[in-house]
Design a protein around this motif. Structure first.
Motif: not given
Length: 280
Positions: A209-238
């Motif tokens: 529920r809490d990643w412990g990361i504040a907003g205001g990020l300039d870039a997020i690398f989330c590469r070859n991660v979403m392929i392990y999740f189903d579409k509803p989980t992908q959308t929720r995380l994105l």
């Protein structure tokens, strides 16, 4: 005349029901959807845990798992795949370097997150890119690198790699960013201390529920991660991730990932590179 030898029997009794139970537990705990063709991989990976714990069956392991909270991390570590390389998908790092050089004039520090850092090649590639782009080993940045697997995070913090892992780097990069091992460390290279100190490694389960990361990020690398999740989980995380980006921030995805199903959240601004749709 050919002789067909029988297939070797499993050391531990292993049924399709066992496989399905592993799939369900991994999905519930980490959100990862294992495909149907991973049945043998699951046996290979988890049989090592059974031997280590001196258990006689997968049924015994499931009971052990439910009664030993600390084993969940070992369970996830065993089943996650950590395929990575320095400067994998180089166009992302070229884009990151240009972007950082432009943005540093407007605000500091610049903040970045590598969401699946594995053994460290991705965040170290980001750090090398930022050192080159900003001309300093102490650039005005915050670089967070996370993974669900505690084992690979330990390797990442050490920053020690076989020499063949850095073969593709230029001679200048090797000279500037790595130390060649001698004696007992011959055949290895270590990331220089200045680069290691730039990265804040954290264990993060993206389902938390809490990643412990504040907003205001300039870039997020989330590469070859979403392929392990189903579409509803992908959308929720994105949706959660793009909310952490500052206006104009970048989201880097893997080459086999696309977000056609999430066009209300992100828009393409380059090759597997996205920005948040303004309303988000």
């Amino acid at each position: 005349m050919s002789i067909h030898l029988p297939a070797p029997e499993h050391e531990f009794h292993y049924t399709r029901r066992d496989f399905q139970q592993v799939r369900e537990r991994l999905y519930q705990h980490a959100g990862i959807s294992l495909s149907e063709n991973k049945q043998q991989l699951v046996y290979s990976r988890l049989s090592r845990r059974l031997r280590s714990l001196r258990l006689g069956s997968f049924a015994e392991y499931f009971v052990y798992l439910e009664n030993h909270e600390e084993e969940w991390q070992q369970f996830v570590n065993a089943l996650t795949t950590n395929l990575t390389a320095f400067f994998r998908e180089k166009h992302h790092f070229d884009h990151l370097g240009r972007f950082a050089a432009e943005q540093v004039q407007d605000h500091q520090p610049l903040r970045f997150w590598s969401t699946a850092s594995s053994t460290g090649e991705e965040p170290y590639s980001m750090a090398m890119t930022l050192v080159d782009a900003l001309g300093s080993f102490a650039p005005p940045i915050e670089l967070i690198a996370s993974d669900i697997d505690t084992g690979v995070l330990g390797q990442a913090r050490q920053g020690i790699y076989p020499l063949e892992r850095i073969e593709a780097l230029s001679p200048a990069q090797k000279k500037r960013f790595f130390l060649r091992g001698t004696g007992g460390n011959a055949g290895k290279a270590r990331v220089v201390r200045e680069l290691r100190q730039m990265i804040d490694y954290r264990q993060i389960n993206l389902l938390d529920r809490d990643w412990g990361i504040a907003g205001g990020l300039d870039a997020i690398f989330c590469r070859n991660v979403m392929i392990y999740f189903d579409k509803p989980t992908q959308t929720r995380l994105l949706e959660r991730m793009v909310r952490l980006l500052r206006p104009g921030g970048l989201f880097f995805a893997g080459h086999s990932e696309n977000f056609v199903h999430a066009s209300h959240l992100v828009r393409s601004v380059g090759r597997t590179t996205y920005q948040a749709v303004e309303s988000h």
